[in-house]
Write a protein that holds these residues in place. Structure first.
Motif, PDB file in Angstrom:
ATOM      1  N   HIS A  29      13.614  46.689  43.205  1.00  0.00           N
ATOM      2  CA  HIS A  29      14.401  45.568  42.648  1.00  0.00           C
ATOM      3  C   HIS A  29      14.409  44.391  43.640  1.00  0.00           C
ATOM      4  CE1 HIS A  29      18.229  43.963  40.619  1.00  0.00           C
ATOM      5  NE2 HIS A  29      18.160  43.270  41.741  1.00  0.00           N
ATOM      6  N   GLU A  30      14.686  44.696  44.910  1.00  0.00           N
ATOM      7  CA  GLU A  30      14.748  43.612  45.912  1.00  0.00           C
ATOM      8  C   GLU A  30      13.365  43.015  46.137  1.00  0.00           C
ATOM      9  OE1 GLU A  30      17.590  42.467  46.489  1.00  0.00           O
ATOM     10  OE2 GLU A  30      18.596  44.216  45.675  1.00  0.00           O
ATOM     11  N   CYS A  72      22.605  43.253  39.258  1.00  0.00           N
ATOM     12  CA  CYS A  72      22.114  42.341  40.292  1.00  0.00           C
ATOM     13  C   CYS A  72      23.240  41.377  40.635  1.00  0.00           C
ATOM     14  CB  CYS A  72      20.911  41.575  39.763  1.00  0.00           C
ATOM     15  SG  CYS A  72      20.249  40.369  40.924  1.00  0.00           S
ATOM     16  N   LEU A  73      23.420  41.116  41.931  1.00  0.00           N
ATOM     17  CA  LEU A  73      24.488  40.201  42.346  1.00  0.00           C
ATOM     18  C   LEU A  73      24.250  38.777  41.828  1.00  0.00           C
ATOM     19  CD1 LEU A  73      25.119  41.490  45.983  1.00  0.00           C
ATOM     20  CD2 LEU A  73      26.425  42.003  43.907  1.00  0.00           C
ATOM     21  N   HIS A 104      12.575  40.405  43.716  1.00  0.00           N
ATOM     22  CA  HIS A 104      13.201  39.098  43.977  1.00  0.00           C
ATOM     23  C   HIS A 104      12.265  38.194  44.794  1.00  0.00           C
ATOM     24  CE1 HIS A 104      17.260  39.139  42.391  1.00  0.00           C
ATOM     25  NE2 HIS A 104      17.539  40.304  42.938  1.00  0.00           N
ATOM     26  N   GLN A 152      18.130  35.063  47.130  1.00  0.00           N
ATOM     27  CA  GLN A 152      19.475  35.089  46.521  1.00  0.00           C
ATOM     28  C   GLN A 152      20.495  34.290  47.318  1.00  0.00           C
ATOM     29  OE1 GLN A 152      19.374  39.611  45.922  1.00  0.00           O
ATOM     30  NE2 GLN A 152      20.618  38.903  44.214  1.00  0.00           N
TER      31      GLN A 152
HETATM   32 NI    NI Z   1      19.098  41.580  42.431  1.00  0.00          NI
END
Ligand code: NI
Length: 161
Positions: A135-136, A93-94, A139, A51
């Motif tokens: 979730h992470e 999510c950012l 990624h 990210q």
């Molecule tokens: Ni995320």
């Protein structure tokens, strides 16, 4: 420390498989510090290296529980060992600003990872912390929650129900 630019959905780096971290370097250490700062600045509970444009397998999470105590983990080369149960809840999510949606995840997860000292440790998590870790971890494999969302992706300014 510095706030890094968060890559948004559509950026190719969010779709690749990240590479293992073989050794702790000043660069990765600085990235970890910056990821905490960037995550707190954006009021998120987790942030993964891709990210901020780094194709490596690490993420940070800091999830408060109901009594407000924080559960903060730096997870390098994480491995999901076991999951059980099921939870349905909203997720955001950012990298997908202004949106959220319903995602079904396991209720519990057992994960091993290396900390910033590169020592392996194991965590058993449930609820929101389990959701954040999964979730992470996604990624690192190029998966966004929007791939898993049940029903519509909602705008954050819409009334929830
Ligand atoms: Ni995320």
């Amino acid at each position: 420390m510095a706030i890094r630019t968060i890559r948004e959905a559509g950026d190719e780096i969010l779709r690749g498989s990240a590479k293992p971290v073989t050794e702790m370097t000043p660069r990765i250490s600085a990235a970890i510090s910056d990821m905490y700062e960037t995550m707190y600045d954006a009021a998120g509970v987790g942030l993964a290296a891709p990210q901020i444009g780094i194709r490596k397998r690490f993420f940070v999470v800091d999830v408060p529980d109901e009594d407000g105590s924080s559960h903060k983990y730096t997870m390098i080369n994480p491995e999901i060992l076991e999951t059980s149960g099921e939870q349905e809840g909203f997720e955001g999510c950012l990298s997908v600003p202004g949106k959220h949606g319903t995602v079904i995840r396991p209720m519990r997860v057992r994960v091993r990872a290396q900390g910033e000292d590169m020592q392996w440790y194991e965590v058993e998590a449930e609820g929101l912390l389990a959701r954040a870790i999964l979730h992470e971890n996604d990624h690192l494999n190029g998966i966004l929650y929007t791939d898993l969302v049940k029903g519509e992706l909602l705008d954050n300014d819409e009334e929830e129900e």
